[in-house]
Design an enzyme around this catalytic site. Structure first.
Site, mmCIF file in Angstrom:
data_model
loop_
_atom_site.group_PDB
_atom_site.id
_atom_site.type_symbol
_atom_site.label_atom_id
_atom_site.label_comp_id
_atom_site.label_asym_id
_atom_site.label_seq_id
_atom_site.Cartn_x
_atom_site.Cartn_y
_atom_site.Cartn_z
ATOM 1 N N LYS A 1 0.833 -1.198 0.000
ATOM 2 C CA LYS A 1 0.000 0.000 0.000
ATOM 3 C C LYS A 1 0.869 1.250 0.000
ATOM 4 O O LYS A 1 0.680 2.168 -0.811
ATOM 5 C CB LYS A 1 -0.925 0.015 1.210
ATOM 6 N N ASP B 1 -6.298 1.106 0.994
ATOM 7 C CA ASP B 1 -6.357 1.438 2.417
ATOM 8 C C ASP B 1 -7.726 1.065 2.973
ATOM 9 O O ASP B 1 -8.562 0.474 2.278
ATOM 10 C CB ASP B 1 -6.023 2.913 2.642
#
Length: 304
Positions: free
Chosen positions: A172, A190
């Site tokens: 991420k 996220d």
């Protein structure tokens, strides 16, 4: 915690709505009756949605969100890849606003990877204390700075396989840096992104890597970075985890979870956050396009 998304409810392609005069394509904005009730006709349960219909609905949602958030951008302040990398690591389990209020002091004292690599951990901990988990985050940012200084000549690498080897850096974080510092497409899975794509029934996956792959398959690679911004912005401003503002949602007719939150338009407006609710955003130094759209910068740390 991921909220139940009604993923077991199949959907059908929504009924066509009147085309807008400007674009000629169906408008997805929810109208309101004189009594204040929404007249939106959201996607409803029915026969399973075909793959083609899913792709069309997902891409239409992204187009609609692009119109709502044309100024969407990373909500972390940064001036270079190193600052974005550190800020993204610090953003775990806290808000971008808190990180933006904290990093000016950090980067003023330690502007380069070499500076931060040689820092006294106790001094860094004191600066990072407002971000929470400051001891672990101090270890991560000092560790990744040492790795950058020793293995990459003090430069942030522009490859996924190199970034994920750095302390505290996962996929991420790597995609945030690649997409926003290097212009290389990536999906930022996220908590907001994962919650919304499941709520919209784009996927039933729960693992971040599998969600990333499933959503990536619905869109051209060139759309991935902006798609991430659109979805995350919508999750922060309108489609909240506990009480989404359904009655103020511009994509209500395309959402199979419409009705999970407040559907009354006036009550829903009171739930809007940041610039949609008339409040400051999360960046102290936002892009000019955001300011031109009416957004306001956040206050510095310690401001009243």
């Amino acid at each position: 915690m991921t909220k139940k998304t009604d993923g077991d409810k199949p959907v059908v392609k929504p009924a066509a709505k009147p085309a807008s005069k400007a674009s000629g394509r169906p408008a997805a904005k929810a109208a309101a009756k004189p009594d204040g009730k929404s007249t939106a006709k959201p996607v409803v349960a029915g026969k399973p949605e075909s793959r083609t219909a899913l792709v069309r609905r997902a891409r239409r949602i992204n187009r609609e969100l692009a119109e709502v958030y044309p100024y969407a951008h990373p909500e972390l302040d940064f001036e270079n890849p190193f600052q974005l990398l550190v800020a993204t690591v610090l953003s775990a389990q806290t808000t971008d606003l808190r990180v933006n209020q904290t990093t000016p002091a950090l980067f003023a004292k330690y502007p380069t990877p070499e500076d931060l690599a040689a820092a006294n951990p106790e001094e860094v901990e004191e600066i990072l204390r407002p971000c929470g988990f400051f001891r672990a985050k101090t270890r991560s940012v000092i560790g990744l700075s040492k790795a950058l200084a020793e293995e990459f000549d003090g430069e942030v690498p522009g490859r996924l396989e190199d970034l994920v080897k750095l302390p505290g850096v996962g996929r991420k974080t790597a995609f945030v840096v690649l997409g926003n510092a290097f212009g290389r497409p990536g999906i930022t899975a996220d908590t907001h992104f994962m919650r919304l794509v499941r709520r919209w029934q784009w996927t039933e996956e729960t693992d971040p890597d599998k969600i990333e792959a499933a959503i990536g398959a619905l869109f051209p690679k060139s759309d991935w970075t902006d798609l991430s911004h659109h979805v995350i912005w919508h999750g922060r401003r309108i489609c909240h985890a506990r009480k989404p503002a359904c009655g103020a949602c511009p994509i209500a007719p395309l959402c199979p979870a419409y009705g999970e939150g407040e559907t009354d338009p006036e009550k829903a407006k009171k739930l809007l956050k940041y610039e949609k609710g008339g409040f400051p955003g999360q960046r102290l130094n936002p892009p000019q396009a955001y300011l031109d759209a009416g957004g306001r910068p956040a206050p510095p740390l310690g401001a009243g």
